[in-house]
Write a protein that holds these residues in place. Sequence first.
Motif, short mmCIF file in Angstrom:
data_model
loop_
_atom_site.label_atom_id
_atom_site.label_comp_id
_atom_site.label_asym_id
_atom_site.label_seq_id
_atom_site.Cartn_x
_atom_site.Cartn_y
_atom_site.Cartn_z
N SER A 373 -102.62 9.42 -22.61
CA SER A 373 -102.96 8.54 -21.49
C SER A 373 -101.84 8.56 -20.46
O SER A 373 -100.67 8.38 -20.77
CB SER A 373 -103.19 7.12 -21.99
N ALA A 374 -102.22 8.73 -19.19
CA ALA A 374 -101.22 8.72 -18.12
C ALA A 374 -100.60 7.33 -17.96
O ALA A 374 -99.41 7.20 -17.68
CB ALA A 374 -101.87 9.16 -16.81
N LEU A 375 -101.41 6.29 -18.15
CA LEU A 375 -100.88 4.94 -18.03
C LEU A 375 -99.83 4.66 -19.09
O LEU A 375 -98.78 4.07 -18.81
CB LEU A 375 -102.02 3.92 -18.13
N GLU A 376 -100.10 5.08 -20.33
CA GLU A 376 -99.12 4.85 -21.38
C GLU A 376 -97.87 5.69 -21.13
O GLU A 376 -96.74 5.22 -21.35
CB GLU A 376 -99.71 5.19 -22.75
N TRP A 377 -98.04 6.91 -20.66
CA TRP A 377 -96.88 7.75 -20.32
C TRP A 377 -96.03 7.04 -19.26
O TRP A 377 -94.80 7.02 -19.35
CB TRP A 377 -97.36 9.10 -19.80
#
Length: 645
Positions: A373-377
Amino acid sequence: MAGIPDEKLQELRDRIDIVDLVGHYVGLKRSGKNFSACCPFHSERTPSFYVNPERRSYKCFGCGVWGDGLEFVMRVEGKSFLEAARQLAQRYGVQLPAGLKDTTSSAQQAERDEAYAITRAAAELYREILLTGEEGQLGRLYQEKRGITADTAEAFQLGYAPAPAEAGWDRLTRHLQRKGLSLPLAEKLGLVARSERTDNFYDKFRGRLMFPVVQPGGAVIAFSGRILPEYAHDSDGREAPKYTNSSESLLYTKGKTLFGLHLAGQPMRRAGRAIIVEGNVDVVTMHQRGHRETVAPLGTALTAQQVALLGRFAESAVLCFDGDSAGRKATRAAIPLLLEAGIDARVVPLEGGEDPDTADPTRLTALLEQPGSALEWLMRWMVAAGARDSIDAQDRALSALAPLLARVKRDGARELYIDRAAKLLGLPPGRISSALQSAQRAAQSAPHSGAQSGSHHEAQRPHSPPPGDRGAAPEAASRSGPVRPLPELPRSQVALAALLVDNPHLASLAEQNKVQDLVTDPRLAPIVRAVIDAAFAGESPGEGDLLELVDARAHRQLHDALFAGDYRDIEDPAQALHSHLFDCQRDELKRRRSDLADRITRAIERGEQQQARELSLERSSVNRLLSELERQPPSQLPQSASVRP
C-alpha cells in the motif's frame, strides 16, 4: 473530401476496427453490445463514452462528441482529415493514391500536419541508421550491451542519432532537406538548431540512442535521446546530460505525455493496473521482461495530467521508482496525485542504488506480484523522517495524512488505515478519525478549483478541433437562441430507476410491485422498462443502449442522475427497492392530492358545485390511501402495491 476517391474512402471506413482504434486511447470495457470508457475529451470519473462496433462509431453522452474512426483521430490528435486518413490507411492496410493534397485546412492545421511528417521522417531515419547504417555501429553495440532485444527495439521504434565524428553535424538536417520539409519547423520541434556563427542548421541529437515518444495511435510527436558512454564527455571534458528530450512544441507537452503508453494501454486494461517507472530504458526493460503495463514520465515528476491519462486505462497504479533519494521523493509526490484521481496507489520499494533496469528480475517480479500500500509506505516514511519525535511533528504528519485517508473509497479499508496510522504515529485512533472527518468535510465544502479543473480538462483535450466539428452538445445543436433548461427529474423516481440500473436482478420484484405505474417521467420510464425487459431476456444493456431510448437533450442529465453506480455495492438491494417504491407511491399520492386541490378550486370558481363535490370525494380517497401508506414502514409494503384508488 481532401481529394480521396469515394471508393477508397469507403474502403478505409470499412477497414477501421473502431474498438481496436479507440482502445489504444482509453481502456474500453464491454457494455452490452457496445464498449464503454471514460471520455478522452472531457473530465469524468463515471464512463459516458461509448463505442458501437456495428455502426463503427463513438459517442459521448456526457459532452456530446460523436463520429467515426476518422473523426476520432482528427479530434484526439488534432490532425487534418487527410493526415488522419493517411495514418489510418497505413494502419489498416489501405493503399491511398499518391500525390493527395489537402487544400481545405487552415495554415495552422497545415503546420501541424507538416510537423507530424517531420517527426515521422526523423524516426524513420534514426531507425534505419540503428538497423543497418554504417554510422550506427556504436548504437547497435550499446543496444546489445543494455540487453535490448531486436523485437523490443522494433516495438519501441528505437533509433540512433550519430555523433559528428560518425556522420557530421547535419545528418538529419540533410535528410529533411531532401524530403522538402521545413527546417525552421524542425527547429520548433527541437530536432535541429541554427548556428549563431554560420546561420546554418545542425542536428540537436548527436551520439544518442533515440527513443521516439509515440501517441497511442502510433504517431511520433517527440524524442528522448540517451547519450552513449563514448560521447558522455565533450572535447573539453564537460559531462553531457544523460538524457536529452525534445523541447515542448505544437505536438508535444511533456507533462501531458507518458513514454510507452502506445504499447502499455491495452496491457494496462487487461492487468487492471499501471506500473510507473522513471526512465525510458526502465520502461523498455520492463516490457521486455513481460511487465507490459509499464510507462514513465518524460523528464518531469508525475503530473495530474499524466495521472488522468492513466485513469483512462487502469484503476490501480504501482510506483516503481529508483531506490535513491530522488526516487523516494518522486514517490512521495506521486501518491497524492493518484489518490486524488481515485486510483489505488501501490509502491514497490527498491534498494538504494537500484532501478527497475538493474534490479534482480526474479525479486522485482515477486515484489510486483504483491505491491504494498502506498499509504502505508508513506506512513512508514513519515515515521522514519521523525513524525513521532514531537507533538508538532505528529500534528504535521496527521495534517498531511488525513486528506489522503479521506480518498480511500471503501469503509473497511479506511478503518484499517486508521488503525495502522494510529499505531505508526503513536496517536489514539479517535484522533485519526477526527482529523479524517475534518478533511472529508473540508473536501465536500470546498468548491472545485477552476485552475485544477481546467488543467485536468486540458490534459484530455485535443490541441485543436477538426474542421467541421461535430462535438457540439446536443442541446446547443442547430440553435441560435438560448437553450431552455430541462425540468428537474423527480427525485424518488430517479432513485428507483438508478437502483434498477445497478441491480437488474430486482426486475421480477419490481414488476410485481408495478414499478411502471410509479416511474412516470417520460425520460425515466423508457429506461426502466428496457432494464426490466432485458433482465427477463438475460441481457444487460449498457448506458449507451439505454440513453438512445430517450431524447438526446436529456442525455447529460440522465447520465449524471442514473449511471454513477451509487447502488452497485449496497448491502440489501431488495430493502432499498421497497424503500424507493414507498417514496414514489407517497410522492405520487401527494402530487395527485395537490392536483385535485387545484381542480376543486377552479371548479368552485366556475360555479360547478357537483364537479367540486366529486373531486372532493376523490381527494378524500387519496388522503386515506396516503394515511394508510404512511402507517406502514417501507419494508412491509405489499408486493402488489399500487397508488391507484
